[in-house]
Design an enzyme around this catalytic site. Structure first.
Site, PDB file in Angstrom:
ATOM      1  CB  SER A  49      43.069  39.845  43.714  1.00  0.00           C
ATOM      2  OG  SER A  49      42.792  39.940  41.648  1.00  0.00           O
TER       3      SER A  49
ATOM      4  CE1 TYR B 216      42.704  46.555  42.237  1.00  0.00           C
ATOM      5  CE2 TYR B 216      42.367  44.031  40.626  1.00  0.00           C
ATOM      6  CZ  TYR B 216      42.007  44.472  41.699  1.00  0.00           C
ATOM      7  OH  TYR B 216      41.038  43.955  41.983  1.00  0.00           O
TER       8      TYR B 216
ATOM      9  CE  LYS C 223      43.414  44.772  45.530  1.00  0.00           C
ATOM     10  NZ  LYS C 223      43.093  45.349  46.772  1.00  0.00           N
TER      11      LYS C 223
ATOM     12  CG  PHE D 240      39.142  32.973  42.101  1.00  0.00           C
ATOM     13  CD1 PHE D 240      40.274  32.949  43.516  1.00  0.00           C
ATOM     14  CD2 PHE D 240      39.995  32.386  40.943  1.00  0.00           C
ATOM     15  CE1 PHE D 240      41.112  32.219  43.785  1.00  0.00           C
ATOM     16  CE2 PHE D 240      41.206  32.122  41.700  1.00  0.00           C
ATOM     17  CZ  PHE D 240      41.858  31.660  42.325  1.00  0.00           C
ATOM     18  CG  ASN D 241      35.999  36.777  38.589  1.00  0.00           C
ATOM     19  OD1 ASN D 241      37.279  36.003  38.443  1.00  0.00           O
ATOM     20  ND2 ASN D 241      35.547  38.039  37.410  1.00  0.00           N
TER      21      ASN D 241
ATOM     22  N   GLY E 188      43.514  42.654  28.028  1.00  0.00           N
ATOM     23  CA  GLY E 188      44.362  42.530  29.909  1.00  0.00           C
ATOM     24  C   GLY E 188      43.280  41.479  29.848  1.00  0.00           C
TER      25      GLY E 188
HETATM   26  C1  UD1 Z   1      38.853  42.011  36.857  1.00  0.00           C
HETATM   27  C2  UD1 Z   1      40.000  41.634  37.471  1.00  0.00           C
HETATM   28  C3  UD1 Z   1      39.880  41.189  39.520  1.00  0.00           C
HETATM   29  C4  UD1 Z   1      38.908  42.140  39.866  1.00  0.00           C
HETATM   30  C5  UD1 Z   1      37.996  42.802  39.388  1.00  0.00           C
HETATM   31  C6  UD1 Z   1      38.173  43.917  40.065  1.00  0.00           C
HETATM   32  C7  UD1 Z   1      41.997  40.405  36.716  1.00  0.00           C
HETATM   33  C8  UD1 Z   1      42.444  39.323  35.529  1.00  0.00           C
HETATM   34  N1  UD1 Z   1      41.300  40.270  37.234  1.00  0.00           N
HETATM   35  O1  UD1 Z   1      38.205  40.806  37.000  1.00  0.00           O
HETATM   36  O2  UD1 Z   1      41.498  40.716  40.084  1.00  0.00           O
HETATM   37  O3  UD1 Z   1      39.064  41.751  41.438  1.00  0.00           O
HETATM   38  O4  UD1 Z   1      38.285  42.723  37.794  1.00  0.00           O
HETATM   39  O5  UD1 Z   1      36.805  44.774  38.796  1.00  0.00           O
HETATM   40  O6  UD1 Z   1      42.785  41.394  36.313  1.00  0.00           O
HETATM   41  N2  UD1 Z   1      33.325  39.981  29.733  1.00  0.00           N
HETATM   42  C9  UD1 Z   1      32.339  40.674  28.924  1.00  0.00           C
HETATM   43  N3  UD1 Z   1      31.988  41.704  29.003  1.00  0.00           N
HETATM   44  C10 UD1 Z   1      31.283  42.188  30.055  1.00  0.00           C
HETATM   45  C11 UD1 Z   1      32.224  42.746  31.500  1.00  0.00           C
HETATM   46  C12 UD1 Z   1      32.957  40.943  31.223  1.00  0.00           C
HETATM   47  O7  UD1 Z   1      32.838  39.732  28.837  1.00  0.00           O
HETATM   48  O8  UD1 Z   1      30.730  43.090  30.321  1.00  0.00           O
HETATM   49  C13 UD1 Z   1      33.931  39.714  31.166  1.00  0.00           C
HETATM   50  C14 UD1 Z   1      35.436  39.577  30.865  1.00  0.00           C
HETATM   51  O9  UD1 Z   1      35.994  39.675  29.835  1.00  0.00           O
HETATM   52  C15 UD1 Z   1      36.227  38.338  31.999  1.00  0.00           C
HETATM   53  C16 UD1 Z   1      34.992  37.908  32.417  1.00  0.00           C
HETATM   54  O10 UD1 Z   1      33.930  38.697  32.202  1.00  0.00           O
HETATM   55  O11 UD1 Z   1      36.095  37.296  30.556  1.00  0.00           O
HETATM   56  C17 UD1 Z   1      34.822  38.728  33.460  1.00  0.00           C
HETATM   57  O12 UD1 Z   1      35.416  39.947  33.714  1.00  0.00           O
HETATM   58  P1  UD1 Z   1      35.057  40.848  35.439  1.00  0.00           P
HETATM   59  O13 UD1 Z   1      33.985  40.507  35.596  1.00  0.00           O
HETATM   60  O14 UD1 Z   1      35.064  41.914  34.590  1.00  0.00           O
HETATM   61  O15 UD1 Z   1      36.152  39.795  36.043  1.00  0.00           O
HETATM   62  P2  UD1 Z   1      38.025  40.193  35.641  1.00  0.00           P
HETATM   63  O16 UD1 Z   1      38.345  41.217  34.514  1.00  0.00           O
HETATM   64  O17 UD1 Z   1      38.126  38.565  36.032  1.00  0.00           O
END
Ligand code: UD1
Length: 351
Positions: free
Chosen positions: A126, A151, A155, A179-180, A298
Protein backbone atom coordinates in the site's frame (compact mmCIF):
# COMPACT_ATOMS: atom_id res chain seq x y z
CA UNK A 1 -1.97 -23.50 -17.81
CA UNK A 2 -0.21 -22.01 -14.81
CA UNK A 3 -1.97 -22.51 -11.48
CA UNK A 4 -2.12 -19.43 -9.25
CA UNK A 5 -3.07 -19.35 -5.57
CA UNK A 6 -4.92 -16.14 -4.70
CA UNK A 7 -5.27 -15.46 -0.98
CA UNK A 8 -8.20 -13.25 -0.05
CA UNK A 9 -9.86 -14.25 -3.32
CA UNK A 10 -13.32 -13.37 -2.00
CA UNK A 11 -12.30 -9.81 -1.20
CA UNK A 12 -12.69 -6.67 -3.27
CA UNK A 13 -9.36 -6.59 -5.11
CA UNK A 14 -8.91 -10.37 -4.92
CA UNK A 15 -12.18 -11.17 -6.72
CA UNK A 16 -11.53 -8.65 -9.51
CA UNK A 17 -8.02 -9.99 -9.91
CA UNK A 18 -9.30 -13.56 -10.24
CA UNK A 19 -11.55 -12.40 -13.10
CA UNK A 20 -8.56 -10.84 -14.86
CA UNK A 21 -6.36 -13.90 -14.28
CA UNK A 22 -8.99 -16.31 -15.60
CA UNK A 23 -9.61 -14.09 -18.63
CA UNK A 24 -5.89 -14.25 -19.31
CA UNK A 25 -5.73 -18.03 -19.23
CA UNK A 26 -4.68 -18.76 -15.67
CA UNK A 27 -6.11 -21.51 -13.51
CA UNK A 28 -6.89 -20.04 -10.11
CA UNK A 29 -7.58 -21.39 -6.65
CA UNK A 30 -8.55 -19.11 -3.80
CA UNK A 31 -7.97 -19.31 -0.07
CA UNK A 32 -10.13 -17.09 2.09
CA UNK A 33 -11.45 -17.71 5.59
CA UNK A 34 -14.35 -15.34 4.78
CA UNK A 35 -13.93 -13.54 8.09
CA UNK A 36 -14.34 -10.25 6.20
CA UNK A 37 -15.74 -11.41 2.87
CA UNK A 38 -18.62 -13.23 1.23
CA UNK A 39 -17.78 -16.53 -0.51
CA UNK A 40 -20.67 -15.98 -2.92
CA UNK A 41 -18.65 -13.33 -4.71
CA UNK A 42 -17.02 -16.29 -6.49
CA UNK A 43 -20.38 -17.07 -8.05
CA UNK A 44 -20.23 -13.60 -9.55
CA UNK A 45 -16.71 -14.34 -10.79
CA UNK A 46 -18.06 -17.50 -12.39
CA UNK A 47 -20.89 -15.55 -14.01
CA UNK A 48 -18.41 -13.16 -15.61
CA UNK A 49 -15.78 -15.69 -16.68
CA UNK A 50 -17.74 -18.91 -17.11
CA UNK A 51 -15.18 -20.65 -14.86
CA UNK A 52 -15.69 -22.09 -11.38
CA UNK A 53 -13.03 -21.06 -8.91
CA UNK A 54 -12.51 -23.23 -5.85
CA UNK A 55 -12.14 -21.50 -2.50
CA UNK A 56 -10.40 -23.16 0.43
CA UNK A 57 -12.05 -21.77 3.54
CA UNK A 58 -8.84 -21.77 5.50
CA UNK A 59 -7.29 -19.35 7.95
CA UNK A 60 -3.71 -18.70 6.84
CA UNK A 61 -2.78 -18.23 10.49
CA UNK A 62 -3.27 -21.99 10.82
CA UNK A 63 -0.06 -23.41 9.42
CA UNK A 64 -1.20 -27.03 9.08
CA UNK A 65 -4.32 -26.10 7.14
CA UNK A 66 -2.31 -23.79 4.89
CA UNK A 67 0.35 -26.47 4.31
CA UNK A 68 -2.38 -28.95 3.33
CA UNK A 69 -3.49 -26.69 0.43
CA UNK A 70 0.01 -26.88 -1.02
CA UNK A 71 0.16 -30.65 -0.51
CA UNK A 72 -3.06 -30.96 -2.47
CA UNK A 73 -1.90 -28.55 -5.21
CA UNK A 74 1.73 -29.32 -5.92
CA UNK A 75 1.53 -27.51 -9.27
CA UNK A 76 1.08 -23.96 -7.90
CA UNK A 77 3.43 -21.70 -9.88
CA UNK A 78 2.58 -18.38 -8.29
CA UNK A 79 0.91 -16.77 -5.30
CA UNK A 80 -0.86 -13.43 -5.07
CA UNK A 81 -1.25 -12.59 -1.40
CA UNK A 82 -4.15 -10.21 -0.67
CA UNK A 83 -5.57 -11.70 2.52
CA UNK A 84 -5.21 -9.20 5.37
CA UNK A 85 -7.13 -6.90 7.66
CA UNK A 86 -7.22 -3.37 6.25
CA UNK A 87 -9.24 -1.04 8.45
CA UNK A 88 -6.97 1.72 9.69
CA UNK A 89 -9.18 2.77 12.65
CA UNK A 90 -9.75 -0.80 13.81
CA UNK A 91 -6.00 -1.40 13.74
CA UNK A 92 -5.48 1.49 16.17
CA UNK A 93 -8.03 -0.01 18.57
CA UNK A 94 -6.78 -3.59 18.18
CA UNK A 95 -3.11 -3.49 17.18
CA UNK A 96 -2.20 -7.01 18.31
CA UNK A 97 -5.02 -8.51 16.27
CA UNK A 98 -3.62 -6.71 13.20
CA UNK A 99 0.00 -7.69 13.80
CA UNK A 100 -0.96 -11.30 14.50
CA UNK A 101 -3.35 -11.72 11.59
CA UNK A 102 -1.40 -9.88 8.90
CA UNK A 103 2.08 -11.10 9.86
CA UNK A 104 1.48 -14.69 10.99
CA UNK A 105 -0.49 -15.41 7.80
CA UNK A 106 2.34 -14.00 5.69
CA UNK A 107 4.99 -16.01 7.52
CA UNK A 108 2.99 -19.23 7.20
CA UNK A 109 2.56 -18.62 3.51
CA UNK A 110 6.27 -17.90 3.00
CA UNK A 111 7.16 -21.12 4.85
CA UNK A 112 5.08 -22.94 2.23
CA UNK A 113 6.73 -20.94 -0.58
CA UNK A 114 10.08 -22.21 0.67
CA UNK A 115 8.97 -25.77 1.35
CA UNK A 116 7.25 -26.19 -2.03
CA UNK A 117 9.70 -24.05 -4.01
CA UNK A 118 7.04 -21.73 -5.43
CA UNK A 119 8.72 -19.61 -8.13
CA UNK A 120 6.66 -16.39 -7.96
CA UNK A 121 5.15 -14.34 -5.14
CA UNK A 122 3.18 -11.10 -5.51
CA UNK A 123 2.29 -9.08 -2.40
CA UNK A 124 -0.48 -6.60 -1.88
CA UNK A 125 1.18 -3.56 -0.31
CA UNK A 126 0.00 0.00 0.00
CA UNK A 127 0.99 3.61 -0.51
CA UNK A 128 0.47 3.85 3.24
CA UNK A 129 4.14 2.82 3.56
CA UNK A 130 5.13 6.32 2.35
CA UNK A 131 3.34 8.06 5.23
CA UNK A 132 3.23 11.84 4.67
CA UNK A 133 5.70 12.22 1.80
CA UNK A 134 8.06 15.22 1.50
CA UNK A 135 7.45 15.37 -2.24
CA UNK A 136 4.65 14.26 -4.54
CA UNK A 137 4.28 12.32 -6.74
CA UNK A 138 6.08 9.52 -4.90
CA UNK A 139 8.34 7.11 -6.75
CA UNK A 140 9.34 3.66 -5.54
CA UNK A 141 12.59 5.26 -4.35
CA UNK A 142 10.82 7.73 -2.04
CA UNK A 143 11.90 6.83 1.48
CA UNK A 144 9.05 5.40 3.57
CA UNK A 145 8.12 7.38 6.66
CA UNK A 146 6.98 5.98 10.01
CA UNK A 147 3.53 4.48 9.48
CA UNK A 148 0.43 6.29 10.73
CA UNK A 149 -1.27 3.18 12.14
CA UNK A 150 -0.68 -0.46 13.14
CA UNK A 151 -2.27 -1.38 9.79
CA UNK A 152 0.38 0.72 8.02
CA UNK A 153 3.10 -0.93 10.11
CA UNK A 154 1.88 -4.38 9.06
CA UNK A 155 2.40 -3.35 5.41
CA UNK A 156 5.87 -1.96 6.13
CA UNK A 157 6.84 -5.00 8.20
CA UNK A 158 5.46 -7.38 5.57
CA UNK A 159 7.60 -5.67 2.94
CA UNK A 160 10.65 -6.04 5.20
CA UNK A 161 9.91 -9.69 5.88
CA UNK A 162 9.56 -10.41 2.15
CA UNK A 163 12.72 -8.45 1.34
CA UNK A 164 14.78 -10.47 3.82
CA UNK A 165 13.11 -13.75 2.85
CA UNK A 166 13.85 -13.02 -0.82
CA UNK A 167 17.58 -12.99 -0.06
CA UNK A 168 17.40 -16.54 1.25
CA UNK A 169 15.39 -18.25 -1.52
CA UNK A 170 15.28 -18.37 -5.32
CA UNK A 171 11.62 -17.27 -5.49
CA UNK A 172 11.09 -13.93 -7.28
CA UNK A 173 8.88 -11.42 -5.46
CA UNK A 174 6.92 -8.32 -6.44
CA UNK A 175 5.54 -5.81 -3.94
CA UNK A 176 2.64 -3.80 -5.37
CA UNK A 177 1.94 -0.52 -3.60
CA UNK A 178 -1.68 0.33 -4.29
CA UNK A 179 -2.88 3.90 -4.09
CA UNK A 180 -6.68 4.20 -3.59
CA UNK A 181 -8.56 1.29 -5.18
CA UNK A 182 -12.18 2.04 -6.05
CA UNK A 183 -14.92 1.34 -8.61
CA UNK A 184 -16.38 -2.02 -9.54
CA UNK A 185 -16.49 -4.48 -12.42
CA UNK A 186 -18.30 -2.72 -15.32
CA UNK A 187 -20.78 -5.62 -15.54
CA UNK A 188 -22.17 -4.65 -12.12
CA UNK A 189 -21.85 -8.31 -11.09
CA UNK A 190 -19.06 -7.93 -8.54
CA UNK A 191 -17.91 -4.99 -6.44
CA UNK A 192 -16.90 -3.95 -2.97
CA UNK A 193 -18.91 -5.21 0.01
CA UNK A 194 -17.82 -3.03 2.93
CA UNK A 195 -18.70 -4.41 6.34
CA UNK A 196 -20.58 -1.94 8.48
CA UNK A 197 -20.18 1.78 7.93
CA UNK A 198 -17.75 2.31 5.05
CA UNK A 199 -14.49 4.03 5.95
CA UNK A 200 -13.31 4.61 2.39
CA UNK A 201 -14.40 7.56 0.32
CA UNK A 202 -16.07 6.03 -2.72
CA UNK A 203 -18.31 3.56 -0.82
CA UNK A 204 -19.19 6.43 1.54
CA UNK A 205 -20.25 8.50 -1.48
CA UNK A 206 -22.34 5.77 -3.13
CA UNK A 207 -23.96 4.67 0.14
CA UNK A 208 -24.93 8.26 0.86
CA UNK A 209 -26.37 8.69 -2.63
CA UNK A 210 -28.42 5.51 -2.30
CA UNK A 211 -29.66 6.51 1.16
CA UNK A 212 -27.94 3.87 3.32
CA UNK A 213 -26.08 6.75 4.98
CA UNK A 214 -28.01 9.92 5.59
CA UNK A 215 -25.15 12.35 5.18
CA UNK A 216 -21.43 12.03 4.60
CA UNK A 217 -18.63 14.21 5.86
CA UNK A 218 -15.64 15.62 4.06
CA UNK A 219 -12.87 15.17 6.59
CA UNK A 220 -11.40 18.66 6.57
CA UNK A 221 -11.24 21.53 4.05
CA UNK A 222 -8.35 23.45 5.56
CA UNK A 223 -5.47 21.39 4.18
CA UNK A 224 -2.80 23.01 1.98
CA UNK A 225 -4.26 21.63 -1.28
CA UNK A 226 -5.98 23.38 -4.19
CA UNK A 227 -9.43 23.28 -2.55
CA UNK A 228 -8.46 22.49 1.04
CA UNK A 229 -9.51 18.80 1.02
CA UNK A 230 -7.12 15.82 1.01
CA UNK A 231 -5.63 14.66 -2.26
CA UNK A 232 -5.39 10.98 -3.26
CA UNK A 233 -4.84 8.85 -6.35
CA UNK A 234 -7.98 6.80 -7.08
CA UNK A 235 -7.28 3.75 -9.23
CA UNK A 236 -10.00 1.60 -10.78
CA UNK A 237 -10.05 -1.90 -9.29
CA UNK A 238 -10.01 -3.49 -12.78
CA UNK A 239 -6.86 -1.56 -13.72
CA UNK A 240 -5.36 -2.67 -10.43
CA UNK A 241 -6.44 -6.27 -11.06
CA UNK A 242 -4.79 -6.31 -14.46
CA UNK A 243 -1.50 -5.14 -12.95
CA UNK A 244 -1.39 -8.46 -11.05
CA UNK A 245 -1.71 -10.47 -14.25
CA UNK A 246 1.04 -8.34 -15.80
CA UNK A 247 3.20 -8.89 -12.72
CA UNK A 248 2.92 -12.65 -13.04
CA UNK A 249 3.65 -12.45 -16.78
CA UNK A 250 6.66 -10.27 -16.01
CA UNK A 251 7.97 -12.80 -13.50
CA UNK A 252 7.35 -15.67 -15.91
CA UNK A 253 9.19 -13.87 -18.72
CA UNK A 254 12.33 -13.90 -16.60
CA UNK A 255 12.76 -10.13 -17.12
CA UNK A 256 13.00 -9.49 -13.40
CA UNK A 257 16.60 -9.81 -12.32
CA UNK A 258 16.02 -8.71 -8.70
CA UNK A 259 14.66 -11.18 -6.17
CA UNK A 260 12.24 -8.52 -4.95
CA UNK A 261 10.94 -5.51 -6.85
CA UNK A 262 8.48 -2.76 -5.90
CA UNK A 263 5.90 -1.08 -8.15
CA UNK A 264 3.56 1.84 -7.46
CA UNK A 265 0.05 1.29 -8.77
CA UNK A 266 -1.78 4.57 -9.12
CA UNK A 267 -2.99 6.66 -12.04
CA UNK A 268 -0.42 9.39 -11.50
CA UNK A 269 -2.95 12.13 -10.89
CA UNK A 270 -4.05 13.58 -7.58
CA UNK A 271 -7.76 14.15 -6.96
CA UNK A 272 -9.17 15.99 -3.95
CA UNK A 273 -12.11 14.72 -1.90
CA UNK A 274 -14.29 17.56 -3.21
CA UNK A 275 -13.29 16.83 -6.80
CA UNK A 276 -14.18 13.17 -6.29
CA UNK A 277 -17.60 14.16 -4.92
CA UNK A 278 -18.21 16.49 -7.86
CA UNK A 279 -17.16 13.79 -10.33
CA UNK A 280 -19.69 11.47 -8.73
CA UNK A 281 -22.45 14.08 -8.89
CA UNK A 282 -21.69 14.75 -12.54
CA UNK A 283 -21.62 11.11 -13.67
CA UNK A 284 -24.59 9.94 -11.60
CA UNK A 285 -26.77 13.03 -11.85
CA UNK A 286 -27.38 12.68 -8.08
CA UNK A 287 -26.97 15.50 -5.59
CA UNK A 288 -24.90 14.26 -2.68
CA UNK A 289 -25.84 15.11 0.89
CA UNK A 290 -22.47 16.03 2.40
CA UNK A 291 -21.01 18.56 4.75
CA UNK A 292 -17.56 19.63 5.77
CA UNK A 293 -16.49 17.98 9.00
CA UNK A 294 -13.32 17.96 11.11
CA UNK A 295 -10.09 16.36 9.92
CA UNK A 296 -9.79 12.59 10.40
CA UNK A 297 -6.82 11.70 12.63
CA UNK A 298 -4.01 9.99 10.74
CA UNK A 299 -4.94 11.27 7.26
CA UNK A 300 -2.00 12.38 5.13
CA UNK A 301 -2.48 15.71 3.34
CA UNK A 302 -1.76 14.65 -0.21
CA UNK A 303 -0.29 11.69 -2.03
CA UNK A 304 -0.30 10.42 -5.59
CA UNK A 305 1.86 8.07 -7.58
CA UNK A 306 4.58 8.32 -10.10
CA UNK A 307 3.69 5.14 -12.04
CA UNK A 308 6.45 5.28 -14.67
CA UNK A 309 8.08 2.07 -13.46
CA UNK A 310 4.90 -0.04 -13.75
CA UNK A 311 4.23 1.47 -17.19
CA UNK A 312 7.75 0.83 -18.45
CA UNK A 313 8.52 -2.53 -16.89
CA UNK A 314 5.13 -4.22 -16.64
CA UNK A 315 3.58 -2.53 -19.68
CA UNK A 316 0.75 -1.36 -17.43
CA UNK A 317 -1.52 1.29 -18.86
CA UNK A 318 -4.50 2.18 -16.66
CA UNK A 319 -7.65 2.49 -18.79
CA UNK A 320 -10.36 3.76 -16.47
CA UNK A 321 -11.03 7.43 -15.68
CA UNK A 322 -12.30 8.95 -12.42
CA UNK A 323 -15.75 9.12 -14.05
CA UNK A 324 -15.53 5.38 -14.82
CA UNK A 325 -14.68 4.72 -11.17
CA UNK A 326 -17.74 6.65 -10.07
CA UNK A 327 -20.14 5.21 -12.66
CA UNK A 328 -19.13 1.58 -12.02
CA UNK A 329 -19.24 2.04 -8.23
CA UNK A 330 -22.67 3.63 -8.60
CA UNK A 331 -23.94 0.82 -10.84
CA UNK A 332 -22.80 -1.71 -8.23
CA UNK A 333 -24.39 0.21 -5.35
CA UNK A 334 -27.69 0.35 -7.23
CA UNK A 335 -27.54 -3.38 -7.85
CA UNK A 336 -26.97 -4.01 -4.12
CA UNK A 337 -30.05 -1.96 -3.35
CA UNK A 338 -32.21 -3.56 -6.02
CA UNK A 339 -31.16 -7.02 -5.07
CA UNK A 340 -30.45 -7.64 -1.39
CA UNK A 341 -29.93 -11.32 -2.16
CA UNK A 342 -26.51 -10.41 -3.54
CA UNK A 343 -25.42 -11.01 0.04
CA UNK A 344 -27.28 -14.28 0.40
CA UNK A 345 -26.63 -17.81 -0.74
CA UNK A 346 -28.91 -17.22 -3.72
CA UNK A 347 -26.30 -15.04 -5.33
CA UNK A 348 -25.82 -17.64 -8.04
CA UNK A 349 -29.44 -17.49 -9.15
CA UNK A 350 -29.36 -13.84 -10.10
CA UNK A 351 -29.42 -12.61 -13.67
C1 UD1 B 1 -6.35 4.31 3.76
C2 UD1 B 1 -4.93 3.91 3.82
C3 UD1 B 1 -4.60 2.93 2.74
C4 UD1 B 1 -5.45 1.74 2.90
C5 UD1 B 1 -6.89 2.14 2.85
C6 UD1 B 1 -7.67 0.88 3.19
C7 UD1 B 1 -3.47 5.59 4.69
C8 UD1 B 1 -2.72 6.83 4.40
N1 UD1 B 1 -4.11 5.09 3.68
O1 UD1 B 1 -6.50 5.09 2.60
O2 UD1 B 1 -3.26 2.54 2.83
O3 UD1 B 1 -5.15 0.81 1.91
O4 UD1 B 1 -7.16 3.16 3.81
O5 UD1 B 1 -8.86 1.10 3.75
O6 UD1 B 1 -3.46 5.07 5.77
N2 UD1 B 1 -12.85 10.76 3.27
C9 UD1 B 1 -13.84 11.68 3.58
N3 UD1 B 1 -15.04 11.22 4.02
C10 UD1 B 1 -15.32 9.89 4.17
C11 UD1 B 1 -14.32 8.95 3.83
C12 UD1 B 1 -13.09 9.41 3.40
O7 UD1 B 1 -13.63 12.89 3.48
O8 UD1 B 1 -16.44 9.55 4.58
C13 UD1 B 1 -11.55 11.24 2.78
C14 UD1 B 1 -10.38 10.89 3.69
O9 UD1 B 1 -10.19 11.87 4.66
C15 UD1 B 1 -9.25 10.83 2.68
C16 UD1 B 1 -9.92 10.37 1.38
O10 UD1 B 1 -11.31 10.61 1.57
O11 UD1 B 1 -8.72 12.11 2.47
C17 UD1 B 1 -9.69 8.91 1.10
O12 UD1 B 1 -9.99 8.16 2.26
P1 UD1 B 1 -10.03 6.55 2.27
O13 UD1 B 1 -10.87 6.08 1.15
O14 UD1 B 1 -10.37 6.12 3.66
O15 UD1 B 1 -8.55 6.16 1.90
P2 UD1 B 1 -7.15 6.51 2.58
O16 UD1 B 1 -7.31 7.02 3.95
O17 UD1 B 1 -6.42 7.35 1.61
Amino acid sequence: MAKILVTGGCGFIGSHTIVDLVENGYEVISVDNNSRSNPNILLGVEKITGKKVKNYKVDLCNFDDTFAIFQENTDISGIIHFAAYKAVGESVAQPLMYFENNLVSLINLLKCVQEFNIPHFVFSSSCTVYGEPDEIPVTEKTTPKPAESPYGYTKQMSEQIINEFAKAVTTKHILLRYFNPAGAHPSGIIGEMPLGKPQNLVPAITQTAIGRIEKMHVFGNDYPTRDGSNMRDYIHVCDLAHAHTLSLQYLESGKQTERCKVFNLGTGSGITVLEAIHAFEKTSGEKLNYEIGPRRPGDVVAIYANNDLAREELGWNPQYSLEDIMSTAWKWEQRLKADETVFSSQYGELN
